[in-house]
Design an enzyme around this catalytic site. Sequence first.
Site, PDB file in Angstrom:
ATOM      1  N   SER A  20       1.086  -1.334  -0.068  1.00  0.00           N
ATOM      2  CA  SER A  20       0.013   0.046  -0.183  1.00  0.00           C
ATOM      3  C   SER A  20       0.762   1.282   0.071  1.00  0.00           C
ATOM      4  O   SER A  20       0.430   1.942  -0.679  1.00  0.00           O
ATOM      5  CB  SER A  20      -0.947   0.009   1.462  1.00  0.00           C
ATOM      6  N   ARG A  24       1.652   4.359  -3.110  1.00  0.00           N
ATOM      7  CA  ARG A  24       1.402   5.792  -2.762  1.00  0.00           C
ATOM      8  C   ARG A  24       2.762   6.629  -2.973  1.00  0.00           C
ATOM      9  O   ARG A  24       2.903   7.670  -3.534  1.00  0.00           O
ATOM     10  CB  ARG A  24       1.025   6.074  -1.195  1.00  0.00           C
ATOM     11  N   GLY A  92      -6.141  -2.725  -7.605  1.00  0.00           N
ATOM     12  CA  GLY A  92      -7.387  -1.854  -7.196  1.00  0.00           C
ATOM     13  C   GLY A  92      -6.718  -0.741  -6.532  1.00  0.00           C
ATOM     14  O   GLY A  92      -7.397   0.401  -7.018  1.00  0.00           O
ATOM     15  N   ARG A 121     -14.387  -5.524 -10.675  1.00  0.00           N
ATOM     16  CA  ARG A 121     -14.562  -4.873  -9.378  1.00  0.00           C
ATOM     17  C   ARG A 121     -15.263  -3.533  -9.391  1.00  0.00           C
ATOM     18  O   ARG A 121     -15.156  -2.742 -10.499  1.00  0.00           O
ATOM     19  CB  ARG A 121     -13.304  -4.740  -8.677  1.00  0.00           C
ATOM     20  N   SER A 164     -13.529   2.241   3.277  1.00  0.00           N
ATOM     21  CA  SER A 164     -12.695   1.842   2.194  1.00  0.00           C
ATOM     22  C   SER A 164     -11.657   2.838   2.181  1.00  0.00           C
ATOM     23  O   SER A 164     -11.720   4.069   2.050  1.00  0.00           O
ATOM     24  CB  SER A 164     -13.369   1.935   0.982  1.00  0.00           C
ATOM     25  N   ASP A 312      -7.311  -7.702   4.681  1.00  0.00           N
ATOM     26  CA  ASP A 312      -6.385  -8.757   4.027  1.00  0.00           C
ATOM     27  C   ASP A 312      -6.277  -9.993   4.713  1.00  0.00           C
ATOM     28  O   ASP A 312      -5.795 -11.140   3.973  1.00  0.00           O
ATOM     29  CB  ASP A 312      -5.232  -8.197   3.518  1.00  0.00           C
ATOM     30  N   LYS A 339     -13.435  -8.297  -3.735  1.00  0.00           N
ATOM     31  CA  LYS A 339     -11.801  -8.414  -3.854  1.00  0.00           C
ATOM     32  C   LYS A 339     -11.623  -9.007  -5.086  1.00  0.00           C
ATOM     33  O   LYS A 339     -12.186  -9.286  -6.275  1.00  0.00           O
ATOM     34  CB  LYS A 339     -11.266  -9.045  -2.692  1.00  0.00           C
TER      35      LYS A 339
END
Length: 433
Positions: A20, A24, A92, A121, A164, A312, A339
């Site tokens: 993640s 970013r 995603g 998705r 989310s 997760d 997912k």
Amino acid sequence: MRVEPLKRLVGHLAVPGDKSISHRAVLFGALGDGETRVTGFGRSADTEATIEAVRALGVTVYEHDHDTLRIFGKGLRGLVSPGRPIDCANAGTLVRLLTGILAGQNGQQFELTGDASLSARPMKRVTEPLSRMGAALETEDGHLPLGIDARPLRSITYELPVASAQVKSAILLAGLYATGETTVVEPTPTRDHTELMLEAAGVTITRRESSVTVQPAERLDLGEIEVPGDFSSAAPFIIAATLLPGSELHIHGVNLNPRRTGLLTILERMGGRVTVYNRRRIGGEPAGDLDIRSADLVATTVLGPEVPLAIDELPLFALAASCAHGNSRLRGAEELRAKESDRVEATVDALRSLGQHVIATEDGFRIRGVPTRPRGGRIESRGDHRIAMLGAIAALASADGVEIDDAECVAVSFPGFFELLAQLKETSERQEA
């Protein structure tokens, strides 16, 4: 791929950089003024898609070695449409965050695509709030491909209908370009990597108990980003060491952001033995080392507010609960059905194929724990990296081993997973001898 059982798990390891945060780092580095250096980059199919996406938008990225990048940003408003679709592959996080960023590149048009899994998705959860901000977005019945006609944006206050971090981040990123302050209200706290990194880049962020507000920005200045180890990549090994009697495992340099480590709280309730030591900050994130010992687990119930903090890891929770004493329950986890696969059904089918007592519900599953080794068998990953890793850990704890269909899909998040697992098995078996 077949994975054989193991008596116990012993050794030391470090996992790849947090996926993640790696996404970013590349995206925000692309928006920065000047050079951003990223160390500890978590390389995977998903994060490599992010590198290729920013390159398509005119950003130069030098890959110095496996986990070090130099990104020469184009500035907050300097991305350039490539005149062709940008392929987000199976990522995603990439497609949703990039939608918020590109909505602010005023006067340009973009198109985002992805593979079959990503295209299935839902995107409406992102396009709906961004449309309220003035973005012109077009999808195919709420799915990819996604067309973006970037226009001037206005600020909003938006209440997330479903917790989310990806949707929150998309809105906050669009808020960098809006007139006035943009606020996102969360039903329950989610990952805050976006807020932490934007603050580090000089953006004014106000965080409250149930909301976060971003002020419009003129520039981002990141300089250097160090990425800590990915907790979600550490989680399979945590569960393996917990389930295998006599285990003693150390995992070093792991991201311990409390909005990521819900699994540790759940395990503690179940009687797990995980000790955190050498606490420190890595790249502005709380981090540390983990000492995991085997434990006899008891049942627990996981409810909605805990779900985003362990989203997760919930398939791994199901495996642990199926080997515990008593009846466990997961509720409020409808998000698992959206997912890479329907992870409720995929998890239940995988564990039932090994003889475990798991029943799917609309928003989670019910589990009757039996504190013995699963019998072994065959698991269909459904092309979902989390389910493939679940199968591998179930195999270690099983009586007869497990055959995993399409195990290669782990490359989406953790390309070296099976190699690291093999090294740990060799170390553990050598000590056993």
